[in-house]
Enzyme design. Structure first.
Site, PDB file in Angstrom:
ATOM      1  N   MET A   1       0.838  -1.171   0.000  1.00  0.00           N
ATOM      2  CA  MET A   1       0.000   0.000   0.000  1.00  0.00           C
ATOM      3  C   MET A   1       0.888   1.241   0.000  1.00  0.00           C
ATOM      4  SD  MET A   1      -2.903   1.295   2.742  1.00  0.00           S
ATOM      5  CE  MET A   1      -2.914  -0.256   3.515  1.00  0.00           C
ATOM      6  N   PRO A   2       1.244   1.742  -1.182  1.00  0.00           N
ATOM      7  CA  PRO A   2       2.088   2.938  -1.248  1.00  0.00           C
ATOM      8  C   PRO A   2       1.360   4.185  -0.743  1.00  0.00           C
ATOM      9  CG  PRO A   2       2.090   1.764  -3.335  1.00  0.00           C
ATOM     10  CD  PRO A   2       1.027   1.154  -2.493  1.00  0.00           C
ATOM     11  N   TYR A   3       2.140   5.036  -0.093  1.00  0.00           N
ATOM     12  CA  TYR A   3       1.660   6.333   0.369  1.00  0.00           C
ATOM     13  C   TYR A   3       2.694   7.349  -0.088  1.00  0.00           C
ATOM     14  CZ  TYR A   3       0.890  10.219   3.580  1.00  0.00           C
ATOM     15  OH  TYR A   3       0.678  11.456   4.116  1.00  0.00           O
ATOM     16  N   LYS A  35       2.700  -1.779  -8.343  1.00  0.00           N
ATOM     17  CA  LYS A  35       1.776  -1.514  -7.231  1.00  0.00           C
ATOM     18  C   LYS A  35       0.356  -1.359  -7.749  1.00  0.00           C
ATOM     19  CE  LYS A  35       4.828  -1.638  -4.023  1.00  0.00           C
ATOM     20  NZ  LYS A  35       4.816  -2.667  -3.015  1.00  0.00           N
ATOM     21  N   PHE A  41      -2.041   5.654  -2.336  1.00  0.00           N
ATOM     22  CA  PHE A  41      -2.513   6.927  -1.801  1.00  0.00           C
ATOM     23  C   PHE A  41      -1.524   8.025  -2.172  1.00  0.00           C
ATOM     24  CE2 PHE A  41      -4.313   3.620   0.735  1.00  0.00           C
ATOM     25  CZ  PHE A  41      -5.603   4.036   0.982  1.00  0.00           C
TER      26      PHE A  41
END
Length: 67
Positions: A1-3, A35, A41
């Site tokens: 879950m990239p931020y 991803k 996000f």
């Protein structure tokens, strides 16, 4: 879950430009790191130039000197 948190100075950035940044970063993470875009996000923070410093000076002061 990239931020991803993008910080930019608050200087007339349009909603369309912000949408392009969000889409571009999401696409880059998908292409390079595989991803999932639905769990990526991207947050854009706009910072007043009085609150942004470069080389020990506020951007406001540096810009006045450039004129």
């Amino acid at each position: 879950m990239p931020y991803v948190n993008i910080k930019i100075t608050k200087e007339n950035v349009t909603s369309e430009q912000k949408a392009q940044l969000i889409e571009g970063v999401t696409s880059l993470l998908q292409k390079v790191l595989n991803k999932n875009p639905s769990t990526t996000f991207v947050i854009i923070d706009e910072v007043e130039i009085d609150n942004w410093g470069i080389a020990g000076e506020q951007v406001t002061i540096r810009r006045k000197k450039e004129k």
